[in-house]
Enzyme design. Structure first.
Site, PDB file in Angstrom:
ATOM      1  N   ARG A  48       0.826  -1.228   0.000  1.00 29.73           N
ATOM      2  CA  ARG A  48       0.000   0.000   0.000  1.00 29.73           C
ATOM      3  C   ARG A  48       0.855   1.270   0.000  1.00 29.73           C
ATOM      4  O   ARG A  48       0.391   2.356  -0.332  1.00 29.73           O
ATOM      5  CB  ARG A  48      -0.972  -0.025   1.199  1.00 29.73           C
ATOM      6  CG  ARG A  48      -1.779   1.244   1.389  1.00 29.73           C
ATOM      7  CD  ARG A  48      -3.109   1.025   2.092  1.00 29.73           C
ATOM      8  NE  ARG A  48      -3.003   0.214   3.287  1.00 29.73           N
ATOM      9  CZ  ARG A  48      -2.518   0.623   4.441  1.00 29.73           C
ATOM     10  NH1 ARG A  48      -2.074   1.861   4.575  1.00 29.73           N
ATOM     11  NH2 ARG A  48      -2.473  -0.182   5.481  1.00 29.73           N
ATOM     12  N   TYR A 100     -13.514  18.640 -16.073  1.00 29.64           N
ATOM     13  CA  TYR A 100     -14.071  17.293 -15.901  1.00 29.64           C
ATOM     14  C   TYR A 100     -15.103  17.322 -14.770  1.00 29.64           C
ATOM     15  O   TYR A 100     -14.816  17.792 -13.667  1.00 29.64           O
ATOM     16  CB  TYR A 100     -12.948  16.288 -15.609  1.00 29.64           C
ATOM     17  CG  TYR A 100     -13.505  14.936 -15.255  1.00 29.64           C
ATOM     18  CD1 TYR A 100     -14.296  14.238 -16.169  1.00 29.64           C
ATOM     19  CD2 TYR A 100     -13.300  14.374 -14.011  1.00 29.64           C
ATOM     20  CE1 TYR A 100     -14.846  13.014 -15.841  1.00 29.64           C
ATOM     21  CE2 TYR A 100     -13.837  13.143 -13.677  1.00 29.64           C
ATOM     22  CZ  TYR A 100     -14.617  12.478 -14.600  1.00 29.64           C
ATOM     23  OH  TYR A 100     -15.185  11.267 -14.269  1.00 29.64           O
ATOM     24  N   ASP A 172      -4.476  19.640 -14.985  1.00 29.62           N
ATOM     25  CA  ASP A 172      -4.909  18.321 -15.468  1.00 29.62           C
ATOM     26  C   ASP A 172      -4.454  18.212 -16.918  1.00 29.62           C
ATOM     27  O   ASP A 172      -4.956  18.923 -17.794  1.00 29.62           O
ATOM     28  CB  ASP A 172      -6.437  18.201 -15.326  1.00 29.62           C
ATOM     29  CG  ASP A 172      -6.959  16.813 -15.724  1.00 29.62           C
ATOM     30  OD1 ASP A 172      -6.296  16.145 -16.523  1.00 29.62           O
ATOM     31  OD2 ASP A 172      -8.039  16.433 -15.234  1.00 29.62           O
ATOM     32  N   LYS A 197      -6.746   7.102 -19.605  1.00 25.40           N
ATOM     33  CA  LYS A 197      -6.999   7.575 -20.972  1.00 25.40           C
ATOM     34  C   LYS A 197      -5.804   7.261 -21.885  1.00 25.40           C
ATOM     35  O   LYS A 197      -5.500   6.117 -22.099  1.00 25.40           O
ATOM     36  CB  LYS A 197      -7.341   9.065 -20.938  1.00 25.40           C
ATOM     37  CG  LYS A 197      -8.294   9.470 -19.800  1.00 25.40           C
ATOM     38  CD  LYS A 197      -9.621   8.747 -19.832  1.00 25.40           C
ATOM     39  CE  LYS A 197     -10.512   9.257 -18.709  1.00 25.40           C
ATOM     40  NZ  LYS A 197     -11.632   8.402 -18.410  1.00 25.40           N
TER      41      LYS A 197
HETATM   42  N1  PLP Z   1      -9.625  14.354 -15.616  1.00 28.30           N
HETATM   43  C1  PLP Z   1     -10.125  14.261 -16.855  1.00 28.30           C
HETATM   44  C2  PLP Z   1      -9.822  15.339 -17.853  1.00 28.30           C
HETATM   45  C3  PLP Z   1     -10.931  13.180 -17.203  1.00 28.30           C
HETATM   46  O1  PLP Z   1     -11.427  13.113 -18.442  1.00 28.30           O
HETATM   47  C4  PLP Z   1     -11.209  12.177 -16.223  1.00 28.30           C
HETATM   48  C5  PLP Z   1     -12.077  11.018 -16.541  1.00 28.30           C
HETATM   49  O2  PLP Z   1     -12.777  11.017 -17.553  1.00 28.30           O
HETATM   50  C6  PLP Z   1     -10.671  12.316 -14.949  1.00 28.30           C
HETATM   51  C7  PLP Z   1      -9.873  13.415 -14.679  1.00 28.30           C
HETATM   52  C8  PLP Z   1     -10.940  11.287 -13.890  1.00 28.30           C
HETATM   53  O3  PLP Z   1     -10.177  10.129 -14.138  1.00 28.30           O
HETATM   54  P1  PLP Z   1     -10.606   8.630 -13.747  1.00 28.30           P
HETATM   55  O4  PLP Z   1     -11.829   8.290 -14.523  1.00 28.30           O
HETATM   56  O5  PLP Z   1      -9.390   7.842 -14.133  1.00 28.30           O
HETATM   57  O6  PLP Z   1     -10.855   8.623 -12.275  1.00 28.30           O
END
Ligand code: PLP
Length: 373
Positions: A48, A100, A172, A197
């Site tokens: 962990r 997001y 991000d 992604k």
């Molecule tokens: N940031 C962006 C731009 C995203 O598109 C996503 C998910 O679609 C996330 C964060 C969250 O990621 P996760 O689905 O891996 O938790």
């Protein structure tokens, strides 16, 4: 070293026992102590906290983003929430209007409950962002290009404004990937990824990451919080993610080339009112994107003439583009975001988000052509 070379080699090593070139998956949850009760020679103790696959992925991410420390997580949202949970309240968080939706929900539902004030503003307008940052700002959360409207924010300008007020700039970088954009080089303090992604790249491994400009108190605090909270990824997922990163450069070349050609085609279709793609000269953030990105990415969104019904109709007629959530995999996807985002969504209901895959561009354009006919 060039980013595409780093993507293939960063964090790689020949296994000391077997001379294996490709990494193994280490499933052990525990690691032997030394005779005096301290850690063994490799420094591992319990899964962990740290484990071989996680350590290898983190070395690759650190190198790719040019950071001082990297932390892998069970998901993108685990990375987001573990970081935000270490920020002391009270104070203000500056958040993009287009971001997001999971991040927006966490800020509105959890961070506000912890005593933070949210300032939601249009990140296409650097002066508007500057006006939202003040002495009480703790975090400026930036996402560029943004999900799902592909808003482009000027990272260097926002970094200056953020640091002038002693706050933290988090970017991000999921849509761009470290191959196309390096926010730490432009002044960000932390880069966040949903590795689910493009980095993993095959729609089969959930994961997230934070890369810190410096291996400092902030990085140490988040690492400690991750150990305590247990938001780490299973070794199979970190192994799959590193495996995906090895082919990130050629995949991104295909994604970018296909998205540019499809955006150009869609912009000429009467049924499409607007194409949001930073590579188009018509995009309001094109000049900034051209300055801070190496290429414009594989994501775009379109606004359909005829509103929600027209958008849903087009999505249902596409054959190669699967109507499904998520993005960044080798297969093309399309999604009506307004239908899946929770209440409070600012996404127009005539918008379709498009993740352009690596199929042949002639087939992708033909698919849209028949869907629009
Ligand atoms: N940031 C962006 C731009 C995203 O598109 C996503 C998910 O679609 C996330 C964060 C969250 O990621 P996760 O689905 O891996 O938790």
């Amino acid at each position: 070293m060039k980013p595409s070379t780093l993507a293939v080699h960063a964090g790689a090593h020949i296994d000391a026992d077997s001379a294996a070139v490709a990494p193994s998956i280490g499933l052990s949850t525990t690691f032997g102590h030394a005779a005096d009760g301290t850690r063994g020679p490799a420094g591992f103790e319990y899964i962990r906290e740290d484990n071989p696959n996680q350590r290898q992925l983190e070395a690759a991410l650190r190198a790719l983003e040019g950071g001082g420390a990297a932390l892998a997580f069970a998901s993108g949202m685990a990375a987001v929430t573990t970081l935000l949970d270490t920020i002391e309240s009270p104070g203000e968080i500056v958040l993009p209007l287009d971001v997001y939706h999971g991040v927006r929900r966490y800020c509105r539902e959890v961070m506000v409950g912890r005593g933070f004030v949210l300032r939601e503003t249009d990140f296409a307008d650097a002066r508007g962002v500057a006006a939202s940052i003040g002495a009480s700002t703790r975090v400026v959360w930036c996402e560029t290009p943004s999900n799902p409207q592909l808003v482009v924010a000027d990272i260097a300008a926002i970094a200056q404004q953020t640091h002038g007020n002693g706050a933290l700039l988090v970017v991000d970088n999921t849509f761009a990937t470290p191959l196309l954009q390096n926010p730490l080089v432009l002044g960000a303090d932390v880069v966040m990824h949903s590795t689910t992604k493009y980095l993993a790249g095959h729609s089969d491994a959930l994961g997230g990451a934070l890369v810190f400009a410096r291996d400092d108190e902030l990085a140490g605090g988040v690492r400690e919080r991750r150990t305590l909270g247990g938001a780490i990824a299973a070794p199979f997922n970190t192994w799959l993610t590193l495996r995906g990163i090895r082919s990130l450069a050629p995949r991104m070349e295909f994604h970018c080339r296909n998205a540019a050609a499809l955006a150009d085609f869609l912009e000429r279709q009467p049924a499409i009112a607007q194409v949001n793609y930073p590579g188009l000269a018509s995009h309001p953030g094109h000049a900034i994107a051209a300055r801070q990105m190496r290429a414009f990415g594989g994501m775009l969104s379109v606004r359909c003439r005829g509103g929600r019904d027209a958008a849903l109709h087009i999505a249902s007629r596409l054959r190669i583009f699967t109507n499904a959530t998520s993005l960044g995999g080798v297969e093309s996807l399309v999604e009506h975001r307004h239908s899946v985002e929770s209440a409070g969504s600012s996404t127009p209901d005539d918008l379709l988000r498009v993740s352009v895959g690596v199929e042949h561009i002639d087939d992708l354009i033909a698919d849209w052509q028949q869907a629009l006919d």
